[in-house]
Each structure stands twice: as C-alpha cells, then as structure tokens.
Design an enzyme around this catalytic site. Structure first.
Site, short mmCIF file in Angstrom:
data_model
loop_
_atom_site.label_atom_id
_atom_site.label_comp_id
_atom_site.label_asym_id
_atom_site.label_seq_id
_atom_site.Cartn_x
_atom_site.Cartn_y
_atom_site.Cartn_z
N TRP A 201 17.25 54.35 27.07
CA TRP A 201 16.17 55.15 27.19
C TRP A 201 14.84 53.92 27.68
CZ3 TRP A 201 12.88 51.78 24.69
CH2 TRP A 201 13.44 50.87 23.61
N LYS B 201 25.33 60.91 30.07
CA LYS B 201 24.92 60.75 28.79
C LYS B 201 23.58 59.78 28.60
CE LYS B 201 24.49 59.71 25.20
NZ LYS B 201 23.20 59.48 24.15
N HIS B 202 22.63 60.41 28.60
CA HIS B 202 21.51 59.64 28.35
C HIS B 202 20.88 59.54 27.08
CE1 HIS B 202 18.16 57.35 29.97
NE2 HIS B 202 17.82 58.48 31.08
N ALA B 203 20.08 58.80 26.48
CA ALA B 203 19.66 58.44 25.46
C ALA B 203 18.80 59.90 24.77
CB ALA B 203 18.59 57.52 25.24
N GLY C 42 23.48 49.34 27.19
CA GLY C 42 22.99 49.56 25.93
C GLY C 42 23.31 48.43 24.87
N SER C 43 23.40 48.68 23.71
CA SER C 43 23.69 47.78 22.57
C SER C 43 25.04 47.23 22.44
CB SER C 43 23.41 48.48 21.12
OG SER C 43 24.41 49.37 20.80
N CYS D 4 16.53 44.43 28.43
CA CYS D 4 17.54 43.34 28.30
C CYS D 4 17.24 42.07 28.95
CB CYS D 4 19.06 43.95 28.52
SG CYS D 4 19.35 45.59 27.64
N GLU E 288 26.74 46.67 30.66
CA GLU E 288 25.38 45.80 30.58
C GLU E 288 24.69 45.82 29.31
OE1 GLU E 288 21.95 44.59 30.40
OE2 GLU E 288 21.30 46.17 31.89
N LEU E 289 24.97 44.78 28.64
CA LEU E 289 24.43 44.94 27.23
C LEU E 289 23.27 44.08 26.82
CD1 LEU E 289 28.25 44.58 25.65
CD2 LEU E 289 26.88 46.72 26.52
N GLU F 243 18.79 39.56 19.67
CA GLU F 243 18.06 40.10 20.68
C GLU F 243 17.02 40.59 20.18
OE1 GLU F 243 18.58 43.05 24.57
OE2 GLU F 243 19.66 43.48 22.61
#
Length: 467
Positions: free
Chosen positions: A132, A156-158, A212-213, A268, A234-235, A365
């Site tokens: 998001w 699949k978006h937030a 994301g996470s 991030c 990509e975390l 993080e």
C-alpha cells in the site's frame, strides 16, 4: 469467502468506501479471463506493446489528479509526494516505450556451422502481490516492463488501497490495453494466504512477484519454490546512511531528513539507521534534529505538508513499541516519540540516539517516522555497524572523497549503494535487495527480462554437397 473490505482515511480515521470481497467462483472467472487475455497479448509484436505503454504514460498524466487523490485519502500520502509518484510512473512508461523493444531484441551468438540467437519471450500470466505504501508506483514499476515483455498481470493489491487498485485496472483499459490483461483481484485479508497459495500453484500462473513483508515473502517464495515457478521478492529494509568524518555535515543532515521522513518513513528503501563518525557526530546530530523538528506535519491534502499520517493505526502502535523498547534498552530520545493528539494516525517524527545492535530501532525494520542514530569510531567501525543487519536493500555513504565512499560501500552488503546521494529507484537502473530484503530485480534491462523465457535458438547449417 465473501465479506466487505472497508477502506479508511488515515488522516481522520473515518471510513472511505466498502467493497465486496470476491468469492471463489468470481476469482476463477477473473483468472481464466486474465489467462486468455495474456495468451493473446503475447502474440502482439513488441513494438506495438511498447506503443501502448507510450500511450499509458499520457493516460497517467491525464488522470494524475485522481490517482494522487486516491493515494492521499487511502494511505495518507502528502499530495505533493502523491503527484510525484504518478509522474515517476509516467516517466518509467516513457523509458520502456523507448528502450523496451531494444532490450528484448534477439541477441545473435556466433557459433560454427549454425545460426544461433537468444530470444526473450513472454513468460505468461504473472501474479503481482503489491503493498500500500506506493499504491501507484509499486504496481507500475512492475507492470510497465512486464506488459512490454508480453505478459498479463493478476494484481493482488493491499486491501486498504482497493480504490487505487481498481482505478489502475481501469486506467490500463483507458490507455488501450485489452480488457482483463491487467486484473485487480478484490480479496479479503483473511482469505489472502489461502487464495495466494492456490494461485501460485495454478498452472495458468507463470510466475509471481511480491513487494511486502518478510513474512509474506517467505510464504510466497516457498509456494513458488514448491511449484517450480520464478519469483521476485522485494522485502523489508533497514538501510544504513553512513556519514564519514570528511563529509559535508550540513548537506548530509539535510539529505538525511528527506531520506528518512519521506512518505512518513513508510518505505522499504528509506534510510533508517544513521551511522555517523564520532568526529562529526555532534554537529550532524544537531543539524539533523533541527531539520526534523522543522518538518511540517498535517493534512496530507495540503501542499505544504511534509509528513502525513501513518497508513494504519497498527503501524503507529508498532513505531511506539519500537521507541519504548529501544529507550528501555538504553537509547536516548532526542525529539518526538509520541503520537500526535487528535484524529488520524499521526506520529511525531522521532530521533533516537545511542542506538545499536540489540535494540528494536536498530535491528528491526522501522516502517514509520523513526530514525536511529549510532556513532562509529572509524571507517572500520562504520562498516561493522552498517552491515550489522539481516536486511540488504540500499546504502548511502557521505564523504568528500567519492573513491573512499565507493571503497567503503563495497564492504557492505546491499542491492544498491549511493555515494553523496539518497537511495532511490530509477527506471534506468536495476532495483532489488539481498539477504532478507529479497531477491530478483525490477527496472532497467534486468527488470524487464526477469519475467521472460530466455530462450536459446540453434538452427543448423544445411550440409554441403559431398559432406
């Protein structure tokens, strides 16, 4: 499986809109339509695909106001930053419209008694699980090169930016892309793990990408591995911002404020840990704190606002916990450290000093307006502290000697290293992480080729008479 998804304005805490989450049959219909559209799109010549992306750039600019407004209202991004996000997406479309066909062109290879070449062919339908925090840019930086490469996209978006997801789906159609080629799925949060795992296993899905996470990345990466499918992750990140003894302190401090507090620190690739040589630590800290305290917090609709709310109240609670645990472990609170009273999910820009390994603000993080300062005794100590993290996304080094900065950067593991500049993504350069920050690359030539079939062709020469 069906339920309502309600989006909330984080600046007020009030509901914005409600969307009915899809059930199994509706998801199946969407996947089948997307798969059919993807197969047709793969047959379209790359020059025509690039031309559609050029039109997408124009369409993004035409609809910039609406897209920016959705980012402001759904996740609290200051309007100036939201407008910049849309324009960056348009610039990326411009780049791939010009460069995409050349990057994807066949590469001839000289071999004896044969004609050989390497082709970059469409992978198929790619599942994209997106976050998001940059509701337009995160989608576009993957979608634009992937579409030029000839793939379809299942997005699949937030859930808290569902309005943005559906607006982007409509935008692609408005730009001339076939219906269903980019499909936004509306899935309730409780159903996401099961539905995502099922989609990764589905033979119609060729590959998956996730930003994301670490928890979500581990689940999706494991599912992709079981299905023997390509994945790009990509975390999280805990980027170090290293200030050496010979750095221009005022310039570095001003850049540090921007590097940490853009998007309310919800990125991030934001600088999060500030490793400062002891010779300039006092001056840097004073300049940095002054800059932080002058940041304008407020209504993200106002052009003068520099720091808006956090996107969700649980994110604000997480930052509060990290501050309290770090202070209890010995960190010093220099400014901020508390939520802003009143409506919305605002948190005061916060600076902690005397942090280090073993503290929440240093080890975890920090996804919000929290900066962790630590002092290095020398360059060797700076390397040790900068590399004392499970993450490896970006690195920024500040010094009067560029060669010294590059040399130091080579000793620290990261996906990108910037000297005397703030870490940022650029369509001309690959973007991605190492260690727990993920793998694979987006953008540039590497990004557009990630989701292609790198195919070898070998055509033997005809036998000569008498041989």
């Amino acid at each position: 499986m069906s339920s309502l998804i309600t989006t909330v304005n984080p600046a007020t805490g009030q509901p914005l809109a409600a969307y009915e989450a899809w059930d199994g049959p509706r998801i199946e219909t969407a996947v089948e339509r997307a798969h059919t559209a993807s197969r047709s799109w793969a047959l379209v010549p790359v020059a025509e695909r690039a031309a559609r992306v050029a039109r997408l750039a124009r369409t993004l600019r035409e609809h910039a106001g609406r897209l920016a407004d959705l980012a402001v209202t759904e996740m609290g991004k200051p309007v100036a930053e939201a407008a910049g996000e849309v324009e960056k997406s348009a610039l990326t479309a411009d780049y791939y419209a010009r460069r995409g066909p050349g990057i994807l062109a066949d590469e001839r290879v000289s071999v004896e008694d044969a004609e050989a070449w390497v082709a970059y062919e469409p992978a198929g339908l790619v599942l994209a699980v997106m976050p998001w925090n940059f509701p337009v840019w995160q989608v576009m930086r993957f979608a634009i090169p992937s579409l030029v490469a000839g793939n379809g996209i299942l997005l699949k978006h937030a859930s808290n930016v569902t309005g943005s997801a559906l607006a982007l789906q409509d935008l692609f159609v408005a730009a001339g892309f076939p219906a269903h080629l980019v499909t936004a799925l509306v899935i309730a949060d409780t159903d996401v793990p099961k539905v995502t795992a099922g989609l990764v296993e589905d033979d119609r899905i060729a590959a998956v990408t996730l930003t994301g996470s670490n928890r979500a990345g581990a689940a999706v990466g494991a599912a992709a591995g079981r299905a023997a499918k390509k994945s790009v992750l990509e975390l999280g990140g805990s980027d170090a911002f290293v200030v050496l003894a010979d750095a221009d302190v005022d310039r570095a401090a001003a850049a540090a404020v921007k590097a940490r507090f853009a998007n309310a620190g919800q990125s991030c690739v934001c600088a999060k840990r500030f490793v400062v040589h002891e010779a300039v630590a006092e001056d840097f800290t004073a300049a940095f704190v002054r800059g932080v305290e002058h940041l304008r917090i407020g209504d993200p609709r106002e052009r003068s606002t520099q720091v808006g709310p956090l996107a969700r109240d649980d994110l604000r609670a997480a930052i509060q916990r990290q501050v309290e645990e770090s202070v209890a472990a010995g960190a010093r609170l220099l400014t901020g450290g508390q939520p802003v009273p009143g409506d919305g999910y605002f948190f005061r820009p916060t600076v902690l000093a005397d942090t280090g390994p073993g503290m929440a603000a240093f080890d975890e993080e920090t996804f919000g307006p929290l900066a962790a300062l630590t002092v290095a005794q020398d360059d060797e100590d700076a390397v040790r502290l900068a590399d004392a993290t499970a993450f490896g996304l970006g690195l920024s080094v500040w010094t009067a000697d560029a060669a010294r900065g590059v040399g130091l950067a080579r000793r620290i593991t990261s996906g990108a290293a910037f000297v005397n500049a703030v870490v940022a993504s650029d369509p001309r350069l690959p973007f991605g992480g190492t260690k727990r920050s993920g793998y694979g690359r987006e953008l540039a030539a590497a990004g557009i080729r990630e989701f292609t079939n790198t195919r070898t062709y070998w055509v033997a020469a005809r036998s000569r008479p008498g041989r």
